[in-house]
Structures are given as structure tokens and as C-alpha cells.
Scaffold this active site. Sequence first.
Site, mmCIF file in Angstrom:
data_model
loop_
_atom_site.group_PDB
_atom_site.id
_atom_site.type_symbol
_atom_site.label_atom_id
_atom_site.label_comp_id
_atom_site.label_asym_id
_atom_site.label_seq_id
_atom_site.Cartn_x
_atom_site.Cartn_y
_atom_site.Cartn_z
ATOM 1 N N ARG A 79 0.815 -1.226 0.000
ATOM 2 C CA ARG A 79 0.000 0.000 0.000
ATOM 3 C C ARG A 79 0.843 1.268 0.000
ATOM 4 N NH1 ARG A 79 -2.473 -3.375 3.497
ATOM 5 N NH2 ARG A 79 -4.422 -4.261 2.730
ATOM 6 N N LYS A 122 3.543 11.858 -10.613
ATOM 7 C CA LYS A 122 2.648 11.099 -11.487
ATOM 8 C C LYS A 122 3.344 9.796 -11.856
ATOM 9 C CE LYS A 122 0.995 13.980 -14.840
ATOM 10 N NZ LYS A 122 0.089 14.225 -15.982
ATOM 11 N N GLU A 162 11.093 19.476 -24.341
ATOM 12 C CA GLU A 162 10.466 19.912 -23.079
ATOM 13 C C GLU A 162 11.211 21.115 -22.496
ATOM 14 O OE1 GLU A 162 7.608 18.631 -22.195
ATOM 15 O OE2 GLU A 162 7.641 16.947 -23.594
ATOM 16 N N LYS A 193 8.898 23.278 -13.151
ATOM 17 C CA LYS A 193 7.978 22.150 -12.942
ATOM 18 C C LYS A 193 7.545 22.097 -11.474
ATOM 19 C CE LYS A 193 6.186 17.862 -13.736
ATOM 20 N NZ LYS A 193 6.008 16.747 -14.635
ATOM 21 N N GLU A 240 -3.570 18.002 -10.764
ATOM 22 C CA GLU A 240 -4.196 18.430 -12.016
ATOM 23 C C GLU A 240 -5.668 18.748 -11.845
ATOM 24 O OE1 GLU A 240 -3.518 15.830 -15.454
ATOM 25 O OE2 GLU A 240 -1.428 16.358 -15.206
ATOM 26 N N ARG A 287 -1.625 22.890 -13.825
ATOM 27 C CA ARG A 287 -0.683 21.891 -14.320
ATOM 28 C C ARG A 287 -0.861 21.661 -15.822
ATOM 29 N NH1 ARG A 287 1.442 16.729 -10.698
ATOM 30 N NH2 ARG A 287 2.822 15.895 -12.263
ATOM 31 N N ASN A 304 1.118 21.433 -20.828
ATOM 32 C CA ASN A 304 0.779 20.830 -22.118
ATOM 33 C C ASN A 304 1.036 21.764 -23.291
ATOM 34 O OD1 ASN A 304 -0.030 18.384 -21.022
ATOM 35 N ND2 ASN A 304 -2.106 19.113 -20.663
ATOM 36 N N HIS A 341 1.787 20.508 -26.783
ATOM 37 C CA HIS A 341 1.543 19.066 -26.817
ATOM 38 C C HIS A 341 0.308 18.668 -27.618
ATOM 39 C CE1 HIS A 341 4.779 19.016 -23.983
ATOM 40 N NE2 HIS A 341 4.710 17.712 -23.811
ATOM 41 N N HIS A 381 1.405 15.950 -30.081
ATOM 42 C CA HIS A 381 0.933 14.556 -30.035
ATOM 43 C C HIS A 381 0.342 14.130 -31.370
ATOM 44 C CE1 HIS A 381 0.474 14.389 -25.383
ATOM 45 N NE2 HIS A 381 1.612 13.862 -25.784
ATOM 46 N N HIS A 435 9.302 12.097 -29.770
ATOM 47 C CA HIS A 435 8.324 12.885 -29.023
ATOM 48 C C HIS A 435 8.768 14.346 -28.870
ATOM 49 C CE1 HIS A 435 5.358 13.927 -25.983
ATOM 50 N NE2 HIS A 435 6.344 14.369 -25.214
HETATM 51 N N1 LIG Z 1 5.214 10.890 -14.983
HETATM 52 C C1 LIG Z 1 5.226 11.971 -15.718
HETATM 53 O O1 LIG Z 1 4.885 13.069 -15.249
HETATM 54 C C2 LIG Z 1 5.708 11.877 -17.127
HETATM 55 C C3 LIG Z 1 5.973 13.045 -17.869
HETATM 56 C C4 LIG Z 1 6.462 12.916 -19.160
HETATM 57 C C5 LIG Z 1 6.688 11.660 -19.712
HETATM 58 N N2 LIG Z 1 6.428 10.547 -18.973
HETATM 59 C C6 LIG Z 1 6.681 9.211 -19.522
HETATM 60 O O2 LIG Z 1 8.080 9.056 -19.719
HETATM 61 C C7 LIG Z 1 8.287 8.047 -20.685
HETATM 62 C C8 LIG Z 1 9.419 8.469 -21.596
HETATM 63 O O3 LIG Z 1 10.587 8.634 -20.832
HETATM 64 P P1 LIG Z 1 12.015 8.793 -21.508
HETATM 65 O O4 LIG Z 1 11.924 9.753 -22.629
HETATM 66 O O5 LIG Z 1 12.968 9.044 -20.427
HETATM 67 O O6 LIG Z 1 12.250 7.387 -22.213
HETATM 68 P P2 LIG Z 1 12.830 5.985 -21.671
HETATM 69 O O7 LIG Z 1 12.683 5.853 -20.228
HETATM 70 O O8 LIG Z 1 12.235 4.947 -22.540
HETATM 71 O O9 LIG Z 1 14.395 6.107 -22.011
HETATM 72 C C9 LIG Z 1 14.781 6.218 -23.359
HETATM 73 C C10 LIG Z 1 15.922 5.267 -23.703
HETATM 74 O O10 LIG Z 1 17.134 5.759 -23.137
HETATM 75 C C11 LIG Z 1 17.813 4.716 -22.445
HETATM 76 N N3 LIG Z 1 18.576 5.383 -21.404
HETATM 77 C C12 LIG Z 1 18.111 5.955 -20.271
HETATM 78 N N4 LIG Z 1 19.081 6.594 -19.625
HETATM 79 C C13 LIG Z 1 20.210 6.407 -20.342
HETATM 80 C C14 LIG Z 1 21.549 6.830 -20.190
HETATM 81 N N5 LIG Z 1 21.929 7.632 -19.188
HETATM 82 N N6 LIG Z 1 22.460 6.446 -21.113
HETATM 83 C C15 LIG Z 1 22.082 5.685 -22.162
HETATM 84 N N7 LIG Z 1 20.823 5.261 -22.379
HETATM 85 C C16 LIG Z 1 19.909 5.626 -21.472
HETATM 86 C C17 LIG Z 1 16.728 3.797 -21.991
HETATM 87 O O11 LIG Z 1 17.223 2.521 -21.752
HETATM 88 C C18 LIG Z 1 15.765 3.850 -23.179
HETATM 89 O O12 LIG Z 1 16.167 2.964 -24.175
HETATM 90 C C19 LIG Z 1 6.971 7.818 -21.373
HETATM 91 O O13 LIG Z 1 6.450 6.579 -20.992
HETATM 92 C C20 LIG Z 1 6.083 8.942 -20.864
HETATM 93 O O14 LIG Z 1 4.733 8.558 -20.765
HETATM 94 C C21 LIG Z 1 5.940 10.641 -17.704
#
Ligand SMILES: NC(=O)c1ccc[n+]([C@@H]2O[C@H](COP(=O)([O-])OP(=O)(O)OC[C@H]3O[C@@H](n4cnc5c(N)ncnc54)[C@H](O)[C@@H]3O)[C@@H](O)[C@H]2O)c1
Length: 360
Positions: free
Chosen positions: A119, A141, A183, A225, A235, A240, A244, A247, A251, A263
Site C-alpha cells: 500500500r 505522477k 520539453e 515544474k 491536475e 498543471r 501541455n 503538446h 501529439h 516525441h
Molecule cells: N510521470 C510523468 O509526469 C511523465 C511526464 C512525461 C513523460 N512521462 C513518460 O516518460 C516516458 C518516456 O521517458 P524517456 O523519454 O525518459 O524514455 P525511456 O525511459 O524509454 O528512455 C529512453 C531510452 O534511453 C535509455 N537510457 C536511459 N538513460 C540512459 C543513459 N543515461 N544512457 C544511455 N541510455 C539511457 C533507456 O534505456 C531507453 O532505451 C513515457 O512513458 C512517458 O509517458 C511521464
Amino acid sequence: VTDRVRVELGPRSYEVVVGSGALDELERLFSGRRRVAIVSHAHLGAAKGDVVREPLVRAGVENQLFGMDEGEEAKSLATVERLCRDFARWGLLRSDAVVAFGGGVVGDTAGFAASVYHRGVDVVQVPTTLLAMVDSAIGGKTGVNLPEGKNLVGAFHQPRAVLIDPALLDSLPDRELRCGLGEVVKYALLGDHALTRLLEERSDALLARDPAVLREVVTRCVAAKAAVVAADEQERTGRRASLNLGHTAGHAIEQATGYALAHGEAVAVGLVFATHLASALERIPPGDVDRAERLVHGLGLPVTAPTGLRVEDLLALMARDKKSAGALTFVLPGPNGIERVDDPDRAAVDKAFAAIGVTS
Ligand SMILES: NC(=O)c1ccc[n+]([C@@H]2O[C@H](COP(=O)([O-])OP(=O)(O)OC[C@H]3O[C@@H](n4cnc5c(N)ncnc54)[C@H](O)[C@@H]3O)[C@@H](O)[C@H]2O)c1
């Protein structure tokens, strides 16, 4: 050298530490604890996991690495179940903790597992992509995808701390760096003029991953942020939603190109679209559009959509976007700052599309 930004959320407040010594904070945070589960991808854990393990060992905390697969497919309930079962077999207790060591995929999945295991156990986010450092690791989030859609199952689970060492970005592929840069530009256009100037003057150093410039850029984005999260944690007030910016169109462009555009690249084009639309609606002066375009271009990001996209297709995709409840909704700059604009004048929309190279 480290910078500290506090996310003000009453009893759930926490610090985001940015800089070369940031991960040393793990020793202080976890001293006296029994066990910490580190969740990461196998390649990251093998190449860089020591930066997390060493401070835990110094603190006398038992730790183990729990691997998860890469990509959106792995951001699933199946992975959460597997992680929770692995935690249970290892004997992770309610008073123990999880460290999420990776990009947004690891942060969202491990954060959600931590929110439901027993939990809720403490989680510390240690982001390793630029996107995770400036965005996903902060704000609590967490969640996973369903076959029916992205991020459909999740929870708000604020971390105990977010520890960011920009040097971890040295191995990040260029395409992933660009995802974060989209971003970063967004935060500048949300009204951080000092960040805008920094991006204008130090774009070469930033693209060369100069640690000092990265630290300053990341800290400014984190502060932006953190302020939004503190004002609208879950949100509810619309504040918040300002995050976007760019976006809605981004998107749609990302989907219309079948994800050929990263992205962050799609968001960059979406930001250019949003400034054109704001200008066409006479919300901002035309000079702001030129400056935004130069900023995006200066970071090696695209300012126009790939050829072949059509206005009607993008509008249909935007209408389906879960974040717009019925109306065609944009988040746009204007005289009162960033605001939600519903169903803007169609001629202005067409003009903005034409400006990014999309026609009927
Ligand atoms: N929670 C939130 O508020 C929020 C906000 C924006 C995006 N997201 C989510 O984030 C995700 C995307 O995250 P991302 O862009 O970090 O992608 P990701 O986590 O898939 O990482 C991208 C790639 O980089 C590699 N990688 C990571 N760190 C590395 C490093 N230091 N050196 C070499 N390779 C490395 C990973 O293995 C992966 O292949 C999506 O699922 C999206 O929905 C969440």
C-alpha cells in the site's frame, strides 16, 4: 556543486538535488534503513548502477538491482506484478524503499509499483534521461500503459527526493537527448526569460552536454515544474495543464508520422505551431514567434512538420486526445500568461498549420 529546488507540498514536500554530488544524498536519505530495491534496465544497472549502489553501501543499506525491459511495452501491469513479486520474494518491507534509476519508463513503472507495494513504500527518483530529469521524475505522477491506451492506470505517489546528476547523460543517444530538449524549450516558452537567454547563448555547450550548462538548464526547468506541481499537485485547477504547451499539436504530429518523429521533436513543432496560433489570434506579437522559432532551430529541433501531413487528419487526432474534453483545446501564450483556449477561430488554426508546412 549542487543546486536544490524544493517541491512545496506540505507534509509531502521534497527536494530535487541537481549536480555532480547529487547522488551522495542517498547515503544521508537512507542511513538507518534496512533495504532498498533499485529498479532499472539491465544495461543501465550494469553500466552506471554503482553510482546508486556506492552511497547505499556507505550507509550500510542492503540493496539489490531489479531489472525491467525497455520501452513503452514494458511499462505495463505485468511488469508491476513481476516487480512486486520480486520485491516480496526478496523480503522488501513497508519501511524499506525503492530507487527508480532510469528514464521515464523506469520512473513511471517503478514509481507505480512503489505506490501499491505494501500500500505504498518510499521511492526516490534518480532520472537518467534529460526528459526524466526535467519532467517525468518530478511531480509524483506514476503509472503504466494498457493495450487500450497510454498511462491509463496509475497513482499520484510523490517521491521522497529526486536526485539528478547531469553527467549521467553522457551516454544518452542523441535522439533521446532531443526528446528532453523539446520539453526544455517548452519551459523557456512558458515564460522563463533567463532560460530563454541561456538557451540562445549556450546552445552549443548544451548540445555538447557541458555539465555546468546542463546543470543550470536542468535546475531552471526543475524549478518551473516544481512551481506548477506545488500549485496544482493533482491536475485539478488547470495550472498543471499549462505544461501541455505545444503538446496538442505535438501529439497529433507524432501519431500522424507513425512515431517517425521523436516525441521531443514533435513537441518542438507543436510549440512553434502554438506560438503561430497565439500570434494569429493576436494574443502575442509576431516578434515572439520569430524568437521561438530561432530558439527551437538553434537546438537542432525541427520548426516545421514532415511533408505529407494534412490539416484534417491532424485535427481529427487532436479531437481524440484524452486531454481535450470534447472541444478542440489548446494551451497558448497570451497577455495573461499561458491559458487554455477552446475552439479557436478556424482561419487562425489554418494559418498556424500553414506556418509549420501543413495544408488541407
Ligand atoms: N510521470 C510523468 O509526469 C511523465 C511526464 C512525461 C513523460 N512521462 C513518460 O516518460 C516516458 C518516456 O521517458 P524517456 O523519454 O525518459 O524514455 P525511456 O525511459 O524509454 O528512455 C529512453 C531510452 O534511453 C535509455 N537510457 C536511459 N538513460 C540512459 C543513459 N543515461 N544512457 C544511455 N541510455 C539511457 C533507456 O534505456 C531507453 O532505451 C513515457 O512513458 C512517458 O509517458 C511521464
